[in-house]
Design a protein around this motif. Sequence first.
Motif, PDB file in Angstrom:
ATOM      1  N   GLU A 261      28.657 -21.229   4.854  1.00 25.52           N
ATOM      2  CA  GLU A 261      29.144 -21.972   6.258  1.00 25.52           C
ATOM      3  C   GLU A 261      27.722 -22.026   7.087  1.00 25.52           C
ATOM      4  O   GLU A 261      26.814 -21.287   6.504  1.00 25.52           O
ATOM      5  N   ILE A 262      28.006 -22.813   8.051  1.00 25.27           N
ATOM      6  CA  ILE A 262      26.818 -22.914   8.913  1.00 25.27           C
ATOM      7  C   ILE A 262      27.197 -22.214  10.114  1.00 25.27           C
ATOM      8  O   ILE A 262      28.167 -22.600  10.912  1.00 25.27           O
ATOM      9  N   ARG A 263      26.374 -21.286  10.782  1.00 27.07           N
ATOM     10  CA  ARG A 263      26.785 -20.402  11.698  1.00 27.07           C
ATOM     11  C   ARG A 263      26.076 -21.301  13.065  1.00 27.07           C
ATOM     12  O   ARG A 263      24.911 -21.186  12.842  1.00 27.07           O
ATOM     13  N   CYS A 264      26.836 -21.334  13.895  1.00 28.90           N
ATOM     14  CA  CYS A 264      26.454 -21.752  15.178  1.00 28.90           C
ATOM     15  C   CYS A 264      26.601 -21.158  16.367  1.00 28.90           C
ATOM     16  O   CYS A 264      27.789 -20.702  16.756  1.00 28.90           O
ATOM     17  N   ARG A 265      25.365 -20.792  16.926  1.00 27.19           N
ATOM     18  CA  ARG A 265      25.318 -19.974  18.116  1.00 27.19           C
ATOM     19  C   ARG A 265      25.115 -20.865  19.364  1.00 27.19           C
ATOM     20  O   ARG A 265      24.048 -21.482  19.141  1.00 27.19           O
ATOM     21  N   ILE A 266      26.032 -20.821  20.412  1.00 25.40           N
ATOM     22  CA  ILE A 266      25.967 -21.831  21.462  1.00 25.40           C
ATOM     23  C   ILE A 266      25.876 -20.888  22.618  1.00 25.40           C
ATOM     24  O   ILE A 266      26.508 -20.052  22.892  1.00 25.40           O
ATOM     25  N   ARG A 267      24.794 -21.526  23.428  1.00 27.69           N
ATOM     26  CA  ARG A 267      24.157 -20.916  24.735  1.00 27.69           C
ATOM     27  C   ARG A 267      24.506 -22.029  25.834  1.00 27.69           C
ATOM     28  O   ARG A 267      24.220 -23.047  25.722  1.00 27.69           O
ATOM     29  N   SER A 268      24.595 -21.629  27.077  1.00 26.25           N
ATOM     30  CA  SER A 268      24.585 -22.408  28.031  1.00 26.25           C
ATOM     31  C   SER A 268      23.885 -21.752  29.582  1.00 26.25           C
ATOM     32  O   SER A 268      23.831 -20.620  29.576  1.00 26.25           O
ATOM     33  N   LYS A 269      23.674 -22.588  30.268  1.00 26.05           N
ATOM     34  CA  LYS A 269      23.260 -22.040  31.593  1.00 26.05           C
ATOM     35  C   LYS A 269      24.105 -22.684  32.666  1.00 26.05           C
ATOM     36  O   LYS A 269      24.168 -23.687  33.213  1.00 26.05           O
ATOM     37  N   GLY A 270      25.105 -21.608  32.824  1.00 26.87           N
ATOM     38  CA  GLY A 270      26.087 -21.870  33.983  1.00 26.87           C
ATOM     39  C   GLY A 270      27.362 -23.074  33.429  1.00 26.87           C
ATOM     40  O   GLY A 270      28.227 -23.239  34.391  1.00 26.87           O
ATOM     41  N   ILE A 271      27.219 -23.550  32.442  1.00 26.20           N
ATOM     42  CA  ILE A 271      28.203 -24.543  31.994  1.00 26.20           C
ATOM     43  C   ILE A 271      29.265 -23.857  30.811  1.00 26.20           C
ATOM     44  O   ILE A 271      28.852 -23.175  29.964  1.00 26.20           O
ATOM     45  N   VAL A 272      30.452 -24.005  31.040  1.00 26.20           N
ATOM     46  CA  VAL A 272      31.413 -23.283  29.985  1.00 26.20           C
ATOM     47  C   VAL A 272      31.515 -24.012  29.090  1.00 26.20           C
ATOM     48  O   VAL A 272      31.595 -25.525  28.857  1.00 26.20           O
ATOM     49  N   ILE A 273      31.222 -23.357  27.753  1.00 25.23           N
ATOM     50  CA  ILE A 273      31.273 -24.092  26.424  1.00 25.23           C
ATOM     51  C   ILE A 273      32.095 -23.275  25.241  1.00 25.23           C
ATOM     52  O   ILE A 273      32.105 -23.512  24.318  1.00 25.23           O
ATOM     53  N   ASN A 274      32.668 -22.087  25.712  1.00 22.95           N
ATOM     54  CA  ASN A 274      33.556 -21.479  24.607  1.00 22.95           C
ATOM     55  C   ASN A 274      34.840 -22.085  24.363  1.00 22.95           C
ATOM     56  O   ASN A 274      35.388 -21.934  23.294  1.00 22.95           O
ATOM     57  N   ASP A 275      35.284 -23.354  25.112  1.00 19.74           N
ATOM     58  CA  ASP A 275      36.259 -23.900  24.933  1.00 19.74           C
ATOM     59  C   ASP A 275      36.018 -24.868  23.533  1.00 19.74           C
ATOM     60  O   ASP A 275      36.830 -25.224  22.637  1.00 19.74           O
ATOM     61  N   VAL A 276      34.710 -25.349  23.587  1.00 20.85           N
ATOM     62  CA  VAL A 276      34.381 -26.097  22.559  1.00 20.85           C
ATOM     63  C   VAL A 276      34.273 -25.294  21.332  1.00 20.85           C
ATOM     64  O   VAL A 276      34.773 -25.779  20.249  1.00 20.85           O
ATOM     65  N   ALA A 277      33.629 -24.118  21.495  1.00 20.53           N
ATOM     66  CA  ALA A 277      33.502 -23.229  20.238  1.00 20.53           C
ATOM     67  C   ALA A 277      35.212 -23.000  19.785  1.00 20.53           C
ATOM     68  O   ALA A 277      35.360 -23.030  18.715  1.00 20.53           O
ATOM     69  N   ALA A 278      35.982 -22.747  20.548  1.00 21.41           N
ATOM     70  CA  ALA A 278      37.568 -22.612  20.101  1.00 21.41           C
ATOM     71  C   ALA A 278      38.063 -23.765  19.394  1.00 21.41           C
ATOM     72  O   ALA A 278      38.817 -23.730  18.491  1.00 21.41           O
ATOM     73  N   ASP A 279      37.693 -25.067  19.846  1.00 27.53           N
ATOM     74  CA  ASP A 279      38.004 -26.270  19.366  1.00 27.53           C
ATOM     75  C   ASP A 279      37.990 -26.060  17.746  1.00 27.53           C
ATOM     76  O   ASP A 279      38.443 -27.054  16.982  1.00 27.53           O
ATOM     77  N   PHE A 280      36.690 -25.515  17.488  1.00 30.67           N
ATOM     78  CA  PHE A 280      36.224 -25.560  16.278  1.00 30.67           C
ATOM     79  C   PHE A 280      36.520 -24.064  15.251  1.00 30.67           C
ATOM     80  O   PHE A 280      35.986 -23.858  14.310  1.00 30.67           O
ATOM     81  N   GLY A 281      37.271 -23.320  16.060  1.00 28.19           N
ATOM     82  CA  GLY A 281      37.811 -21.915  15.484  1.00 28.19           C
ATOM     83  C   GLY A 281      36.868 -21.019  15.642  1.00 28.19           C
ATOM     84  O   GLY A 281      37.294 -19.815  15.135  1.00 28.19           O
ATOM     85  N   GLY A 282      35.988 -21.063  16.663  1.00 21.68           N
ATOM     86  CA  GLY A 282      35.081 -20.116  17.146  1.00 21.68           C
ATOM     87  C   GLY A 282      35.801 -19.564  18.201  1.00 21.68           C
ATOM     88  O   GLY A 282      36.708 -19.604  18.739  1.00 21.68           O
ATOM     89  N   GLY A 283      34.683 -19.047  19.156  1.00 16.20           N
ATOM     90  CA  GLY A 283      35.312 -18.337  20.507  1.00 16.20           C
ATOM     91  C   GLY A 283      33.683 -17.467  21.154  1.00 16.20           C
ATOM     92  O   GLY A 283      32.675 -17.588  20.712  1.00 16.20           O
ATOM     93  N   GLY A 284      34.201 -16.685  22.148  1.00 18.95           N
ATOM     94  CA  GLY A 284      33.064 -16.056  22.938  1.00 18.95           C
ATOM     95  C   GLY A 284      33.194 -16.091  24.169  1.00 18.95           C
ATOM     96  O   GLY A 284      34.330 -16.170  24.902  1.00 18.95           O
ATOM     97  N   HIS A 285      32.112 -15.743  25.027  1.00 20.77           N
ATOM     98  CA  HIS A 285      31.835 -15.881  26.478  1.00 20.77           C
ATOM     99  C   HIS A 285      31.696 -17.378  26.903  1.00 20.77           C
ATOM    100  O   HIS A 285      31.459 -18.347  26.410  1.00 20.77           O
TER     101      HIS A 285
END
Length: 311
Positions: A261-285
């Motif tokens: 698999e390809i592990r993708c770590r997503i980060r942002s500065k003040g922008i909500v991005i965990n909804d996108v992670a959830a769309d692909f089966g992930g999650g987080g803050h």
Amino acid sequence: MMHYEQIFDKIKHYETVIIHRHVRPDPDALGSQFGLKRYIQAKYPDKSIYAVGTMEPSLAFMGELDTIDDAVYDEALVIVCDTANTPRIDDERYIKGAEVIKIDHHPAVDQYGDIQFVNTEASSTSEIIYDIVESIGDTHLLNKEIATALYLGIVGDTGRFLFNNTTSRTMYIASELLKYNIEHTQLLNRLGEKEPHLMPFQGYVLQNFKLEDNGFCQVKITKDVLETYQIAPSEASLFVNTIADLKGLRVWVFAVDEGEEIRCRIRSKGIVINDVAADFGGGGHPNASGVSVESWEVFEQLATQLRAKVQ
């Protein structure tokens, strides 16, 4: 308070407590796990308390995990720290316990556990463990080892107090933990240390990021890059924040090909991005999430959705 009382009624009832957390542990996963284990041991020295899972080599200085047989789970209480959904729980034997308690600060994904305590307002699960200790009236049981684990967990999930999940409560707890002479400067140095052989890879990251005008950035680490620099996927992941100080950066994804698999770590500065992670089966803050995808083609779909966040 009711949840705290329920949790400790269960801990008081069981002679064996086994503490789990998520796979690929970060400082908060290990900090809450070790902090809770050491606290329960201090409160109930005659009970058998275990912390299980696979250790992240770069964080091995935080403590030693236990190796236990399946039979230990018979009539045991299982506590899972810092894990939003069951597929991410390290060691599937957690289901063998008599009862399961979930303690977490991530937005809920799975409603697992006989008791669930989730506080998304907390900076970290380590902060929650301190809250529990304080609410029960047991701060007198804290010691250097417990304080060290919880402090490192808080530091890890707040990005050394730089992230916007840092609150006045967070800073208060950190100041209380510093009273236990935990040598925090040395600990922070160890938390940031990297083996010398990894530093050329950092140079690769700094020369190969793709920052777009809208503030979106991606870093792709393919198998051939890992082979060239002779590093493991887990070692590559240590560099997710290498580009964090880029001017104009708003959202970034650090993707590492781990083979299956390809592990993708997503980060942002003040922008909500965990909804996108959830769309692909992930999650987080909201500002720090992760997801695994099966191909670079799917990664491009993920990148497209993330890019839309900064249009």
